[in-house]
Design an enzyme around this catalytic site. Sequence first.
Site, PDB file in Angstrom:
ATOM      1  N   LYS A 197     128.410-107.625  -0.006  1.00 60.73           N
ATOM      2  CA  LYS A 197     127.384-107.559  -1.055  1.00 60.73           C
ATOM      3  C   LYS A 197     127.816-106.547  -2.114  1.00 60.73           C
ATOM      4  O   LYS A 197     128.794-105.817  -1.907  1.00 60.73           O
ATOM      5  CB  LYS A 197     126.030-107.224  -0.449  1.00 60.73           C
ATOM      6  CG  LYS A 197     125.948-105.895   0.256  1.00 60.73           C
ATOM      7  CD  LYS A 197     124.585-105.710   0.907  1.00 60.73           C
ATOM      8  CE  LYS A 197     124.453-104.324   1.474  1.00 60.73           C
ATOM      9  NZ  LYS A 197     123.091-103.939   1.765  1.00 60.73           N
ATOM     10  N   TYR A 249     129.034 -85.488 -27.284  1.00 61.46           N
ATOM     11  CA  TYR A 249     127.596 -85.503 -27.584  1.00 61.46           C
ATOM     12  C   TYR A 249     126.889 -84.271 -27.022  1.00 61.46           C
ATOM     13  O   TYR A 249     127.148 -83.863 -25.883  1.00 61.46           O
ATOM     14  CB  TYR A 249     126.935 -86.719 -26.936  1.00 61.46           C
ATOM     15  CG  TYR A 249     127.249 -88.044 -27.579  1.00 61.46           C
ATOM     16  CD1 TYR A 249     127.128 -88.225 -28.952  1.00 61.46           C
ATOM     17  CD2 TYR A 249     127.623 -89.127 -26.788  1.00 61.46           C
ATOM     18  CE1 TYR A 249     127.393 -89.468 -29.526  1.00 61.46           C
ATOM     19  CE2 TYR A 249     127.886 -90.365 -27.351  1.00 61.46           C
ATOM     20  CZ  TYR A 249     127.767 -90.535 -28.720  1.00 61.46           C
ATOM     21  OH  TYR A 249     128.017 -91.735 -29.276  1.00 61.46           O
TER      22      TYR A 249
HETATM   23  C1  LIG Z   1     121.535-105.155   6.585  1.00 60.46           C
HETATM   24  C2  LIG Z   1     122.820-104.429   6.409  1.00 60.46           C
HETATM   25  N1  LIG Z   1     123.781-104.582   7.329  1.00 60.46           N
HETATM   26  C3  LIG Z   1     124.957-103.957   7.227  1.00 60.46           C
HETATM   27  C4  LIG Z   1     125.238-103.130   6.157  1.00 60.46           C
HETATM   28  C5  LIG Z   1     126.572-102.458   6.085  1.00 60.46           C
HETATM   29  O1  LIG Z   1     126.421-101.078   6.189  1.00 60.46           O
HETATM   30  P1  LIG Z   1     127.698-100.130   6.035  1.00 60.46           P
HETATM   31  O2  LIG Z   1     128.155-100.328   4.644  1.00 60.46           O
HETATM   32  O3  LIG Z   1     127.161 -98.774   6.290  1.00 60.46           O
HETATM   33  O4  LIG Z   1     128.686-100.615   7.021  1.00 60.46           O
HETATM   34  C6  LIG Z   1     124.265-102.935   5.184  1.00 60.46           C
HETATM   35  C7  LIG Z   1     124.543-102.046   4.061  1.00 60.46           C
HETATM   36  O5  LIG Z   1     123.751-101.535   3.371  1.00 60.46           O
HETATM   37  C8  LIG Z   1     123.018-103.602   5.312  1.00 60.46           C
HETATM   38  O6  LIG Z   1     122.061-103.460   4.396  1.00 60.46           O
END
Ligand SMILES: Cc1ncc(COP(=O)(O)O)c(C=O)c1O
Length: 383
Positions: free
Chosen positions: A42, A276
């Site tokens: 993601k 700035y």
């Molecule tokens: C539902 C879920 N699973 C797994 C992960 C992966 O976590 P990490 O990046 O700490 O491995 C995330 C990350 O935010 C998450 O939201």
Amino acid sequence: MKNTNISTSLSWLEVSRENILNNIRVIRKKIGSDVKIAAVVKANAYGHGYQEIAKILEDETIAFLAVHSLEEAFIINEGNFSPEILIVGYVPFEQLQEAVEAGFHLTVYNTETIEFLEKLKIFKKAKIHLKLETGTNRQGIDEKELPKFTELLKKTKNIELIGASTHFANIEDTTDHSYAQSQIDRYKLIISEIEDAGFEIPIKHTASSAASLLFSKTHYNMIRFGISLYGLWPSKETYLSYRLAGGENNLLTPALTWKTKVAQIKHVPKGSFIGYGCTYRTTADSKIAVLPLGYYDGYDRKLSNLGYVLIKGERAQVRGRVCMDNIMVDVTNIPDVKVEDEVVLLGRQNGDIITAEQMASWAQTINYEIVARINPLLPRKII
Ligand SMILES: Cc1ncc(COP(=O)(O)O)c(C=O)c1O
């Protein structure tokens, strides 16, 4: 934005295939061959590039690519990669039909979604993973709502239960893992209630990177591996817990290098203001390099007067405020800096390194945010 010629970009990212593969091998060794991996891609693969990471993982045995949204699932799907896609975020009703027809796995934690799925005219079953509330109080089905879910699921024709998941609240931020333990206990309890109601749960998954690295009892038969796939530790506390448990140094290798080029060199006399708001005034005659990127690219404005970049392997400090598309850095003590010299914003150059953790501490945030916020329009190149 189409970026065909990476060498003409104002700033760009290099993603090390070898380092990503190393991180996968490291975790695979830890979890064993019976545990599947969902690679969490993601947020543009934590800034590393959806397609680039999916491509690097192509020859690895990855069960799922996990994304937040249907939009992300479709972006990944364009590459026709072999792992299945698991959407861990919310899918609104109006997107459910498309999501099911595309074959994506859904994370479900409300009865309304199940009822809506059941009304759809679909030729494929919706593959769902129930998300269970164990103490994070983000997404998740509360134990007391469970009978409603199991009753509903017993009557559905459109739905196939594939998995049950949860997510830890407090594994990264502490070396005291008693809260995580209470979540594991709660997960076990809810899982057994689902099974007692007559359901089989083929995939049980709870572990993000920290849990995967620290606690084998969280692995079940799949882990969701995010930040550490990219070679980053979830936190100092995770690293510390890992080392205290006898874990080896240099386990993970960061995979991202962010580069730009010097756009201008200017000689400014002692007492001149830079940028700035006139927040920096030179204390001596100075040589300033102007770099063509800024907060729009994801270079945090909190790095104003604080961050460093690497030029010729030396540290040059940001002077004045980070602008939308430019930053200025002090190269007074670095000899022979020229226009078009390569600059490293994040990563290694010669003997020095700017880590995501250093940038995060300068910007008062976490390494996750530093990498995830790098503008997705910047070109990524697998090296
Ligand atoms: C539902 C879920 N699973 C797994 C992960 C992966 O976590 P990490 O990046 O700490 O491995 C995330 C990350 O935010 C998450 O939201």
